[in-house]
Enzyme design. Sequence first.
Site, PDB file in Angstrom:
ATOM      1  N   ARG A  60     116.973  37.870  16.792  1.00 49.72           N
ATOM      2  CA  ARG A  60     117.637  39.189  16.928  1.00 49.72           C
ATOM      3  C   ARG A  60     117.591  39.555  18.405  1.00 49.72           C
ATOM      4  NH1 ARG A  60     117.101  44.671  13.358  1.00 49.72           N
ATOM      5  NH2 ARG A  60     118.403  43.355  12.059  1.00 49.72           N
ATOM      6  N   HIS A 106     126.549  40.450  12.768  1.00 50.80           N
ATOM      7  CA  HIS A 106     125.365  40.546  11.885  1.00 50.80           C
ATOM      8  C   HIS A 106     125.679  39.780  10.588  1.00 50.80           C
ATOM      9  CE1 HIS A 106     121.626  41.877  10.426  1.00 50.80           C
ATOM     10  NE2 HIS A 106     121.829  43.174  10.282  1.00 50.80           N
ATOM     11  N   GLN A 153     123.588  40.216   7.152  1.00 49.09           N
ATOM     12  CA  GLN A 153     123.841  41.479   6.468  1.00 49.09           C
ATOM     13  C   GLN A 153     125.158  41.424   5.696  1.00 49.09           C
ATOM     14  OE1 GLN A 153     121.922  44.478   6.320  1.00 49.09           O
ATOM     15  NE2 GLN A 153     123.418  44.769   4.676  1.00 49.09           N
ATOM     16  N   ASP A 169     128.088  52.922   8.836  1.00 51.15           N
ATOM     17  CA  ASP A 169     126.879  52.488   9.555  1.00 51.15           C
ATOM     18  C   ASP A 169     126.558  53.587  10.553  1.00 51.15           C
ATOM     19  OD1 ASP A 169     124.813  50.981  10.665  1.00 51.15           O
ATOM     20  OD2 ASP A 169     126.129  49.598  11.758  1.00 51.15           O
ATOM     21  N   CYS A 186     124.384  49.292   5.627  1.00 49.38           N
ATOM     22  CA  CYS A 186     123.394  48.237   5.889  1.00 49.38           C
ATOM     23  C   CYS A 186     121.983  48.796   6.032  1.00 49.38           C
ATOM     24  CB  CYS A 186     123.790  47.433   7.118  1.00 49.38           C
ATOM     25  SG  CYS A 186     123.829  48.409   8.649  1.00 49.38           S
ATOM     26  N   ARG A 231     119.681  40.998   0.788  1.00 45.18           N
ATOM     27  CA  ARG A 231     119.324  40.294   2.032  1.00 45.18           C
ATOM     28  C   ARG A 231     118.406  39.117   1.709  1.00 45.18           C
ATOM     29  NH1 ARG A 231     119.798  42.817   6.960  1.00 45.18           N
ATOM     30  NH2 ARG A 231     119.393  40.693   7.657  1.00 45.18           N
TER      31      ARG A 231
HETATM   32  N1   CP Z   1     120.191  46.181   7.990  1.00 42.28           N
HETATM   33  C1   CP Z   1     119.302  45.680   8.845  1.00 42.28           C
HETATM   34  O1   CP Z   1     119.545  44.692   9.523  1.00 42.28           O
HETATM   35  O2   CP Z   1     118.125  46.373   8.881  1.00 42.28           O
HETATM   36  P1   CP Z   1     116.896  46.126   9.857  1.00 42.28           P
HETATM   37  O3   CP Z   1     117.316  46.587  11.231  1.00 42.28           O
HETATM   38  O4   CP Z   1     115.799  46.967   9.283  1.00 42.28           O
HETATM   39  O5   CP Z   1     116.560  44.665   9.865  1.00 42.28           O
HETATM   40  N1  NVA Z   2     124.873  48.692  13.951  1.00 44.04           N
HETATM   41  C1  NVA Z   2     123.452  48.775  13.708  1.00 44.04           C
HETATM   42  C2  NVA Z   2     123.057  47.885  12.579  1.00 44.04           C
HETATM   43  C3  NVA Z   2     121.601  47.975  12.217  1.00 44.04           C
HETATM   44  C4  NVA Z   2     121.209  47.030  11.123  1.00 44.04           C
HETATM   45  C5  NVA Z   2     122.705  48.389  14.974  1.00 44.04           C
HETATM   46  O1  NVA Z   2     123.105  47.425  15.648  1.00 44.04           O
HETATM   47  O2  NVA Z   2     121.727  49.059  15.307  1.00 44.04           O
END
Ligand code: CP
Ligand code: NVA
Length: 305
Positions: free
Chosen positions: A106, A133, A136, A224, A263, A291
């Site tokens: 990440r 992502h 997700q 989101d 998400c 997930r």
């Molecule tokens: N939806 C998602 O990716 O959540 P987290 O940031 O908690 O991993």
């Molecule tokens: N768009 C959000 C998704 C979190 C899972 C972010 O990047 O923070």
Amino acid sequence: MLATDIGIQGSDLLTLHDLSAQAILDLLHLSAQLAQVQDAPLRGQTIGLLFRKPSTRTRVSFEVAALELGAHSIYMTEDQTQLSRGETIADTARVLSRYLQALVVRTGAHAELEQFAKAARVPVVNALTDRFHPCQVLADLKTIREAKGTLAGLEVAWVGDGNNMLQEWMVAAARLGINLRAACPAGYDPDPQVLALEAVAEHPPKILRSPLDAVQGADVVITDTWLSMGQRDSEVKRQAFEGFTVDEQMMAKADQDAIFLHCLPAHRGEEVTDAVIDGPQSLVFEEAENRLHVQKALLLAILGE
Ligand code: CP
Ligand code: NVA
């Protein structure tokens, strides 16, 4: 179905654009078969989770997925590694490849993930970048297919920022023949480079300004956060998103059997009201659970013998 039949053994997953429509559907199929894996198919393998941003769902669901498949996982934050002292991504990826069988990353810029993938000798899986992502959206697809029985031809409405989630959805919708309509405030459209990807250009989303137009008759409504990780809050942005809160009046414009997805984490009262996220059309916790199931299928398809 055998995980090896999917044909992605040893592959990276940086976005669903890396997978064929058949591979995506096969992963969803496999994930439905893996509820109780008995025989630790990834015994002896170690999966690294290198997270440069916070996480609740992605981190825990990958750790549990690894555990349930018999693999070990190691969670690393940036400050626990020498990345924090300037060791390069390429050197980090080369070294970690000597210990691990896969690396789940990440990070912010998608180009950083590409650097990890280029230098690593083991498969690299995107656990979220500013651009995409995929894990997700695999979970979203599984949730929708379980609720609606199908994917191709569905009308999916996105209400909100032109961010990593919308961009991954653009790829998934294009691959699977889903009709995507996205309402984004002016100035918050998705990245033209993602719109220009071959698959997306062939089956582009409709980009609209009016959330009510986007949700009209939709089978699925998705939103989101307005403020993704790493973005700074600003009054200008908040004003731009006025009228973009998914509330009961907005959901009433969608199909009467429409489902709501997010998400998570949600900013309740901003992009969605409590009444919608906790309401009868919301499947956000099934989505979060999925997930785990899709990532088990993914790890098995990438690492299984
Ligand atoms: N939806 C998602 O990716 O959540 P987290 O940031 O908690 O991993
Ligand atoms: N768009 C959000 C998704 C979190 C899972 C972010 O990047 O923070």
